[in-house]
Design a protein around this motif. Structure first.
Motif, PDB file in Angstrom:
ATOM      1  N   TRP A 147       1.908  -9.288  13.638  1.00  0.00           N
ATOM      2  CA  TRP A 147       0.489  -9.523  13.345  1.00  0.00           C
ATOM      3  C   TRP A 147      -0.184 -10.299  14.464  1.00  0.00           C
ATOM      4  CZ3 TRP A 147      -2.468  -7.285   9.842  1.00  0.00           C
ATOM      5  CH2 TRP A 147      -1.843  -6.647   8.754  1.00  0.00           C
ATOM      6  N   LEU A 317       0.746  -2.722   4.955  1.00  0.00           N
ATOM      7  CA  LEU A 317       0.597  -4.048   5.547  1.00  0.00           C
ATOM      8  C   LEU A 317       1.940  -4.746   5.744  1.00  0.00           C
ATOM      9  CD1 LEU A 317      -2.533  -5.356   3.591  1.00  0.00           C
ATOM     10  CD2 LEU A 317      -2.424  -4.439   5.919  1.00  0.00           C
ATOM     11  N   VAL A 321       2.969  -1.899   9.389  1.00  0.00           N
ATOM     12  CA  VAL A 321       2.397  -2.633  10.527  1.00  0.00           C
ATOM     13  C   VAL A 321       3.499  -3.261  11.391  1.00  0.00           C
ATOM     14  CG1 VAL A 321       0.998  -4.638  11.191  1.00  0.00           C
ATOM     15  CG2 VAL A 321       0.123  -2.989   9.527  1.00  0.00           C
TER      16      VAL A 321
END
Ligand SMILES: Nc1ncnc2c1ncn2[C@@H]1O[C@H](COP(=O)(O)OP(=O)(O)OP(=O)(O)O)[C@@H](O)[C@H]1O
Ligand SMILES: [Mg+2]
Lengths: 546, 351
Positions: A147, A317, A321
């Protein structure tokens, strides 16, 4: 993942089965007759066994004792001065906010997903069951790295909550899903026949019985948050664990580090107490007590698409990701360094990681054996005390255990400081509950009744062990060993503090690369950790369905 | 010579003594049923005989050899005692054949189940199971089949003594009878001495040559079924073995004078006030005035094979629990007046 995650996890899953169907009424008994009393024989344990179990329990409690002694060793006034600084208040507030936001979020996500997967006619539930556990295959600090590398602005509380929620909600999902599968349809159906709608029936009959599973899962999340280092360091969000490590890096001040660790310890105790209260006086039933009937899945109707979309978003998510980012950096990296000098390095580091993981797993299983035998074959207050101590000590953050072991080894046995032995010991203490839970379920699969049956068929002690106990216990013991080994292979915090110079693990190599912001260099280690953790998902999934 | 002999056996768990001095002898090839309430110590007794519980005092002999007591101790696996546990306890990781062959000697090349194929098939036949269950796992069998496999497994090493701990209690009525009969035949064919534990009187009486009633950790009476039912040693055993109507009255010689008239008495007859035990099937209903007293039918419970008529004496003398068992379709109707006739002697105990 420095907290004993899946040991407690399994315990939570077992507790989750609490409300399972009760024992079948003895139909064959005449009404006046009492049902037979079934009690486990409570034979006194052999002194050797009791001594071994006590020694192991003492070993696990050692870190707590060391930290407390160290923290109290300075002048009391100084300690108090240090603890009332605004800095401590700030750390407390940070920890508090993280808990207040993340724990409820994981509960909502975990319970909601479990209900959708286990109780509704969601398409391909088997696939979703796996996907909801898949986040466990991505170490939280790898996910944080992913992230941060795509959204550098995500630092702070927001990023920390996002990453930890996505990484830890499976801890709630797992026990709740396992429990939902074992709950009998009966009560829900009775509620429906009394005129309560399907949603009302869920809230009034099922949800109350989920309490132990939910609180067990939430406990695990909370303990992980207290122990979390990698994610929060990357998100530049300071809590006690990160502060202790910084303190240690700046210059090892024993007393201050120990004071911080004491506060962390108190927080852990607080969380454990809250959980005991939240769990209520739920009765813990054995798993798989009578098949019971599974309720008909609730038709989702026009809610099918939103439900699938929501679960899909979670998977995107939490799993897609990080995996995609790691894959992209992997590609970038190979384009930069065509010569591929990194491959040998990667294999070497993987080798030493696997070696440590195997040794640590064996050590944990060996240390767990006396306590597990004691609990299964000679239950009683002493055995329970041993178990509680083990679990309590092992819910301590890895940083506390590591700090204590350093302090202890420097002052008492300098010879083992900076050796792999100390690191293995830390792993064993941290992951002992996992091994013990697995050993216990293995022993439970080979109950003393079967051993007695084998003896009355002419087998002596060795024959009973070889032909009955081992074959029956082997699968769970093996699973426990694998769980511990996998946890070790992605352990970061204790490894950072205790790894002897020259010993590289995947987590360490990954960590030093990201510290230099060399995301491409970190990617192969991240990819390898994910690859190694995939079996974890499979193993844990079996806990729901079996 | 007795196959099993217990003398003065005391045993228990920790400080709690469950068996307070038990004496028992089962002759070689005999079948004895141990009957007792739940918690009376039946399983404990079997644990002592099979060697999973050391008696605190007393002696246990199996086949003339002292296996416990007098400083002797023989490990369970050396006793040659087959034990079918209350819960069956099949090994879940082995097939049916593997379970049955478990206690058979393993020779060098012997592989589980294979080497002993003939013996396994023979045993399956003995317990009346089809040969094709041999390769199944225990969880693919019904409850009754599991119990039969457990029996076959216990019989496989040809024990001289077989202990059965309520092996039929988890089965429903029809299966229970079938399994019990198959077990009885299998045991008879094997010639083993058998000790069956049960809390079902009918099961004990139909299965065994002798019944031993265990209560409060000691045997109250050990006798053949007919004796124990017809000639119980006290009122408690009388009502434990079957429905019994207690009647107070006066005894003299072998006469018993009570509200039902003068009856023939048997048992320990003293002079004076005593209690007699009457079985419902001892009462015959005849035409009014033809019996020793007249009674009115207050209620009829129909069981198919027989009926039970609750009765009140026309004379008005209260007699609690007076009822007669009437076989077949001849049951009277509620409100009928009938004459009562007592068949055979009543057992009399000191009041
Ligand atoms: N391992 C044990 N430790 C302590 N007490 C026990 C143990 N096993 C049995 N007891 C107690 O001993 C008594 C006798 O138990 P036992 O199992 O022999 O009864 P039982 O006659 O077989 O009953 P059931 O018909 O219900 O099987 C009971 O009061 C029981 O609670
Ligand atoms: Mg019993």
């Amino acid at each position: 993942m420095s907290v004993s995650s899946s040991g407690t996890l399994r315990a939570a899953a077992a507790a989750g089965a609490a409300g399972g169907p009760g024992p079948e009424p003895d139909r064959q008994r005449a009404p006046g007759q009492r049902a037979p009393t079934r009690r486990r024989p409570r034979r006194p344990a052999s002194p050797v066994l009791a001594t071994l179990a006590t020694l192991v329990a003492a070993l696990t409690v050692l870190p707590v004792a060391v930290i407390l002694v160290r923290a109290g060793s300075g002048p009391p006034g100084e300690a108090l001065d240090y603890l009332v600084r605004p800095r401590i208040g700030e750390l407390l507030a940070h920890t508090g906010w993280l808990m207040v936001l993340t724990v409820p979020a994981t509960v909502v996500l975990g319970v909601g997903a479990a209900w959708l997967v286990e109780r509704t006619d969601l398409p391909v539930p088997g696939l979703w069951r796996t996907l909801m556990l898949a986040p466990l295959a991505v170490p939280a600090f790898v996910s944080a790295y992913a992230w941060i590398s795509v959204r550098p602005g995500l630092v702070g509380l927001g990023g920390a909550v996002l990453v930890t929620t996505l990484a830890y909600f499976p801890f709630v999902f797992l026990p709740v899903a396992a429990l939902l599968r074992t709950l009998d349809a009966g009560e829900e159906e009775i509620a429906r026949s009394l005129g309560v709608g399907p949603v009302g029936a869920f809230f009034r009959t099922v949800l109350p019985r989920l309490r132990p599973a939910v609180s067990g899962g939430a406990l695990l999340v909370a303990l992980h948050l207290l122990a979390e280092f990698g994610v929060l360091e990357m998100m530049r969000y300071q809590t006690f664990t990160t502060a202790i490590l910084q303190q240690y890096a700046v210059g090892f001040s024993d007393v201050r580090g120990s004071l911080l660790a004491t506060v962390l310890l108190v927080l852990c105790l607080l969380v454990l107490t809250v959980e005991v209260a939240a769990r209520g006086r739920a009765r813990v039933a054995r798993l798989g007590a009578g098949a019971g009937r599974r309720p008909l899945p609730l038709p989702l109707g026009r809610w099918t698409v939103p439900a699938v979309a929501a679960l899909g978003a979670v998977v995107a998510l939490a799993v897609v990701v990080p995996v995609a980012v790691v894959a992209r950096w992997l590609l970038v990296g190979t384009r930069i360094r065509v010569e591929g000098a990194g491959l040998g390095d990667l294999l070497l580091v993987t080798g030493s990681t696997v070696g440590l993981a195997v040794l640590g797993g064996l050590l944990a299983v060996a240390l767990g054996l006396p306590g597990a035998v004691l609990l299964d074959r000679h239950p009683g207050p002493f055995a329970v005390l041993v178990e509680r101590l083990t679990f309590l000590a092992s819910s301590l953050p890895g940083v506390v255990v590591a700090l204590a072991l350093i302090t202890l080894s420097i002052s008492l046995v300098p010879g083992i400081y900076q050796t792999a032995l100390l690191l293995l010991l830390a792993y064993a203490i941290l992951f002992l509950p996992r091994a013990m839970v697995a050993l216990r379920s293995g022993l439970a699969a080979a109950p003393p009744e079967l051993a007695e049956a084998a003896r009355s068929l002419g087998q002596n002690g060795a024959g009973v062990l070889g032909r009955v106990v081992l074959p029956l216990a082997a699968p769970s013991v093996l699973a426990g060993f694998v769980l511990v080994a996998l946890a070790i292979s992605t352990e970061l915090t204790a490894t950072l503090l205790l790894a002897p110079t020259g010993v590289e693990t995947l987590a360490l190599a990954f960590w030093s690369a990201t510290a230099e912001l060399d995301y491409a260099a970190a990617a192969p280690f991240a990819a390898m950790m994910i690859a190694l953790s995939v079996p974890l998902t499979v193993l844990l999934r079996r806990q729901i369905t079996s | 010579m007795s196959e099993v002999r217990l003398s003065g056996v005391r045993a228990g768990y920790g400080d709690v003594e469950i068996l307070h001095g038990v004496d028992l002898a089962v002759p070689s090839g005999g079948t004895t049923a141990v009957l007792g309430d739940s918690g009376s110590g039946k399983t404990t007794l079997l644990k002592v005989i099979s060697g999973f519980l050391r008696p605190d005092a007393g002696q246990v002999q199996v086949g003339g050899r002292t296996v416990a007591g007098d400083d002797a101790w023989v490990a369970p696996e050396r006793r040659g005692v087959g034990y079918v546990r209350q819960d069956g306890g099949l090994f879940p990781h082995l097939s049916v054949a593997g379970n049955i062959a478990f206690g058979l000697p393993r020779t060098g090349i012997a592989r589980r189940g294979r080497a002993h194929r003939d013996r396994v098939l023979e045993l399956l036949d003995l317990v009346e199971l089809p040969a094709d269950v041999a390769e199944r796992r225990p969880d693919q069998l019904s409850g009754g089949q599991q119990q039969r496999v457990a029996l076959a497994r216990a019989l496989a090493p040809r024990p001289d003594l077989v202990l059965l701990d309520e092996p039929f209690s988890s089965l429903d009525t029809a299966l229970r009878t079938a399994t019990r009969e198959a077990t009885a035949r299998a045991l008879q064919a094997s010639g083993a001495t058998t000790l069956l534990v049960t809390h079902d009187q009918g099961e004990a009486m139909s299965f065994a040559d002798e019944i031993a009633v265990l209560r409060q950790g000691a045997f109250g009476q050990i006798a053949p079924p007919r004796t124990i039912y017809g000639e119980p040693v006290d009122a408690h055993i009388a009502s434990f073995m079957g429905e019994a109507i207690p009647i107070h009255g006066l005894a003299s010689h072998n006469q018993f004078r009570c509200a039902l008239g003068n009856l023939e008495a048997a048992g320990f007859v003293t002079r004076g006030a005593v209690v007699a035990i009457l079985r419902p099937e001892q009462l015959r209903l005849v035409a009014p005035g033809e019996g020793s007293v007249d009674a009115r039918v207050s209620r009829v419970t129909y069981f198919g094979h027989d009926s039970v008529a609750d009765l009140e004496l026309v004379s008005g003398t209260p007699l609690k629990g007076l009822r007669a068992r009437v076989v077949g379709p001849e049951a009277p109707a509620v409100g009928d007046t009938v004459g009562l006739w007592v068949v055979g002697p009543v057992r009399v105990f000191p009041g």
